[in-house]
Design an enzyme around this catalytic site. Structure first.
Site, mmCIF file in Angstrom:
data_model
loop_
_atom_site.group_PDB
_atom_site.id
_atom_site.type_symbol
_atom_site.label_atom_id
_atom_site.label_comp_id
_atom_site.label_asym_id
_atom_site.label_seq_id
_atom_site.Cartn_x
_atom_site.Cartn_y
_atom_site.Cartn_z
ATOM 1 N N VAL A 11 0.854 -1.236 -0.097
ATOM 2 C CA VAL A 11 0.009 0.051 0.251
ATOM 3 C C VAL A 11 0.843 1.199 -0.049
ATOM 4 C CG1 VAL A 11 -1.430 1.264 1.359
ATOM 5 C CG2 VAL A 11 -2.202 -1.077 1.083
ATOM 6 N N LEU A 153 -7.272 -0.771 -2.787
ATOM 7 C CA LEU A 153 -6.768 -1.326 -3.984
ATOM 8 C C LEU A 153 -6.438 -2.655 -3.781
ATOM 9 C CD1 LEU A 153 -3.459 -2.189 -3.404
ATOM 10 C CD2 LEU A 153 -3.020 0.492 -3.590
ATOM 11 N N GLU A 155 -4.116 -6.203 -5.372
ATOM 12 C CA GLU A 155 -2.796 -6.599 -5.780
ATOM 13 C C GLU A 155 -3.458 -6.787 -7.347
ATOM 14 O OE1 GLU A 155 -0.657 -9.261 -3.699
ATOM 15 O OE2 GLU A 155 -1.075 -8.318 -1.982
ATOM 16 N N GLY A 253 -14.775 -21.433 -5.993
ATOM 17 C CA GLY A 253 -13.199 -22.060 -6.377
ATOM 18 C C GLY A 253 -12.779 -22.481 -4.876
ATOM 19 N N CYS A 260 -4.717 -9.752 2.746
ATOM 20 C CA CYS A 260 -5.725 -8.912 3.168
ATOM 21 C C CYS A 260 -7.043 -9.723 3.786
ATOM 22 C CB CYS A 260 -6.244 -8.067 1.928
ATOM 23 S SG CYS A 260 -4.776 -7.381 1.486
ATOM 24 N N LYS A 320 -3.880 -15.247 -6.536
ATOM 25 C CA LYS A 320 -4.806 -14.910 -7.446
ATOM 26 C C LYS A 320 -3.955 -14.333 -8.622
ATOM 27 C CE LYS A 320 -5.283 -10.025 -6.556
ATOM 28 N NZ LYS A 320 -6.138 -8.789 -6.474
HETATM 29 C C1 UGA Z 1 -8.516 -7.196 -1.387
HETATM 30 C C2 UGA Z 1 -9.799 -6.129 -1.621
HETATM 31 O O1 UGA Z 1 -10.293 -6.598 -3.010
HETATM 32 C C3 UGA Z 1 -9.228 -4.669 -1.745
HETATM 33 O O2 UGA Z 1 -10.348 -3.740 -2.021
HETATM 34 C C4 UGA Z 1 -8.536 -4.234 -0.694
HETATM 35 O O3 UGA Z 1 -7.996 -2.992 -0.706
HETATM 36 C C5 UGA Z 1 -7.320 -5.212 -0.278
HETATM 37 O O4 UGA Z 1 -7.932 -6.750 -0.176
HETATM 38 C C6 UGA Z 1 -6.711 -4.911 0.928
HETATM 39 O O5 UGA Z 1 -7.341 -4.842 2.240
HETATM 40 O O6 UGA Z 1 -5.745 -4.511 0.814
HETATM 41 P P1 UGA Z 1 -6.578 -8.456 -2.733
HETATM 42 O O7 UGA Z 1 -6.216 -9.129 -1.658
HETATM 43 O O8 UGA Z 1 -5.674 -7.664 -3.437
HETATM 44 O O9 UGA Z 1 -7.745 -7.157 -2.297
HETATM 45 O O10 UGA Z 1 -7.465 -9.236 -3.652
HETATM 46 P P2 UGA Z 1 -8.905 -9.828 -4.166
HETATM 47 O O11 UGA Z 1 -8.838 -9.324 -5.839
HETATM 48 O O12 UGA Z 1 -9.860 -9.004 -3.526
HETATM 49 O O13 UGA Z 1 -9.010 -11.193 -3.978
HETATM 50 C C7 UGA Z 1 -8.829 -12.004 -2.862
HETATM 51 C C8 UGA Z 1 -8.881 -13.118 -2.801
HETATM 52 O O14 UGA Z 1 -10.454 -13.779 -3.223
HETATM 53 C C9 UGA Z 1 -8.302 -14.046 -4.015
HETATM 54 O O15 UGA Z 1 -7.674 -15.015 -3.474
HETATM 55 C C10 UGA Z 1 -9.219 -14.475 -5.007
HETATM 56 O O16 UGA Z 1 -8.857 -15.583 -5.596
HETATM 57 C C11 UGA Z 1 -10.409 -14.770 -4.364
HETATM 58 N N1 UGA Z 1 -11.646 -14.349 -5.044
HETATM 59 C C12 UGA Z 1 -12.199 -13.372 -5.390
HETATM 60 C C13 UGA Z 1 -12.591 -15.547 -5.016
HETATM 61 O O17 UGA Z 1 -12.341 -16.691 -4.611
HETATM 62 N N2 UGA Z 1 -13.810 -15.669 -5.569
HETATM 63 C C14 UGA Z 1 -14.038 -14.343 -6.370
HETATM 64 O O18 UGA Z 1 -15.231 -14.371 -7.080
HETATM 65 C C15 UGA Z 1 -13.353 -13.207 -6.197
#
Ligand code: UGA
Length: 431
Positions: A11, A153, A155, A253, A260, A320
């Protein structure tokens, strides 16, 4: 504006680079000398699209300075963002000792009015604690304000998320603090929600845990789908078209990982407990998320009958796509569970192999997906990188010992894979 950013983690680094890119003079501080020396040369410790170019550009323009000297940042900057780590303690609570340390240093170093903004994800009341710390160590009675400005945000798309957020949340106690932050964000074309500090802190926790809840909810539905012969992709599509629900975060999944959601969920459960509320929904969210990985391993076992001595190819190690981050990545737990059962693991990830090699032993790391599937009994998809979606399945089949795909992210159409001659197992898919 003159902006200080304390902490050059995910961040902090993105915040510093983006504010510099917008024309502010930014001093970014970290205690890690090696990291700072690398950053000074434009070497970025993480893989994040566009970040390296942005950092290099702003180093060249002298809009961005990296230093280990916190007093330099405090002296030069009117607005100081605290973006240091808040790692989990053994009991799941956030460890705020870095935040406290920084607050103390700022109090001792600030020469005149400063706005101190918490950017790290912190428990509600941290803003108040920062104020108390600043007061206690502010011997010269210099004026200051504290604000909360949580970051949302993701990643892998951090720069775009930072520059084009759905909303900007600022928690303030004074008009002055509000005006400074509004000025800092004036070029952003989005709504600013100005509220009190406690509400701003809670917006961050509530948002992350709501999104995690959405994922566990759809994973629970995917388990029901399997039991009653429905298809989760159709169900999620049908649900997501309701504007009140929305289509995002409904991909079933192997569950969520990263630094986070798992950490913040645990911390929010602890915060609620401390405030006298048992947040049972969130406990269930965590339980479902843990179970998805076990379920995935069971699916591999069912497909192969005996695990011991078999070779499984795990495609995807990062939590991810679009990142090299393997913290709390489902792939790591899944690989360790399979290894315990005597499975030989071959793996490939486009970005996360360097980091994965540090935490995984006895695993064969391959140069690409095709060499990873060679002589394998099962292809297990754990991260939905685009290049895995576009694999030449005919070639994959020829290379594998047994044509079995267990798709932990539902990236393939069951029909297409079956037509290519594979046994296909998805997550909640109609087969
Ligand atoms: C998450 C939040 O989306 C951000 O808004 C926040 O700022 C961030 O945490 C944080 O607190 O710093 P991030 O951890 O980068 O962001 O990743 P995401 O894209 O949210 O995905 C998180 C996890 O959920 C991944 O493992 C992804 O594979 C999983 N996921 C996401 C699913 O299993 N299904 C979905 O439909 C969406």
């Amino acid at each position: 504006m003159n902006v200080g950013v304390i902490g050059a983690g995910y961040v902090g680094l993105v915040t510093a680079a983006c504010f510099a890119n917008l024309g502010n003079n930014v001093v970014c501080v970290d205690i890690d000398k090696e990291k700072i020396n690398a950053l000074k040369r434009g070497v970025i410790p993480i893989y994040e699209p566009g970040l390296r170019e942005m950092v290099k550009d702003n180093l060249r323009r002298k809009k961005l300075i990296f230093t280990t000297n916190i007093s330099l940042a405090v002296k030069k900057s009117t607005v100081i963002f605290i973006a240091v780590g808040t790692p989990p303690k053994d009991n799941g609570e956030a460890d705020l000792s870095y935040v406290e340390n920084v607050a103390r240093r700022i109090a001792m170093e600030m020469p005149s009015y400063r706005l101190i903004v918490e950017k790290s994800t912190v428990p509600v009341y941290t803003g108040r604690k920062i104020e108390e710390t600043l007061k206690a160590h502010n011997k010269r009675r210099i004026q200051f304000d504290v604000a909360s400005n949580p970051e949302f945000l993701r990643e892998g798309q951090a720069i775009n998320d930072f520059m084009n957020p759905d909303r900007i949340v600022i928690g303030v106690r004074t008009k002055k603090a509000r005006e400074i932050l509004e000025k800092l964000y004036e070029k952003f074309k989005t709504s600013i929600i100005a509220t009190d500090i406690e509400s701003a802190e809670l917006i961050k926790h509530a948002s992350n845990s709501y999104l995690a809840t959405k994922i566990s909810f759809i994973n629970a539905i995917s388990n029901i789908c399997e039991k009653c012969g429905a298809d989760i992709v159709s169900v999620a599509k049908g649900m997501g078209m309701d504007k009140r629900i929305g289509a995002g975060f409904l991909n079933a999944g192997v569950g969520f990982g990263g630094f986070c959601f798992p950490k913040d969920l645990e911390a929010f459960i602890r915060i609620s407990e401390k405030l006298g509320y048992e947040f049972d929904i969130l406990r269930a969210v965590k339980k479902i998320n843990d179970q998805q990985k076990i379920l995935f391993v069971k699916k591999i076992e069912e497909a192969l009958w005996i695990l011991n001595g078999k070779t499984v190819t795990v495609l995807g190690l990062s939590f991810k796509p679009g990142t090299d981050d393997i913290r709390y990545a489902p792939a790591i737990d899944i690989i360790n569970m399979l290894k315990k059962e005597g499975v030989k693991i071959k793996t490939f990830d486009p970005k996360a192999m360097v980091k994965a090699k540090k935490v995984l032993s006895g695993v064969t790391f391959c140069n690409d997906a095709y060499s990873a599937v060679k002589n394998s009994d099962c292809l297990a998809i754990v991260t939905e990188w685009n290049e895995f979606k576009n694999l030449d399945l005919k070639r994959v089949k020829k290379l594998m010992r047994e044509p079995v795909i267990v798709d932990g992210r539902n990236i393939y159409s069951p029909d297409r894979v079956k037509k290519a001659g594979f046994k296909y197992v998805g997550m909640g898919r109609k087969l």
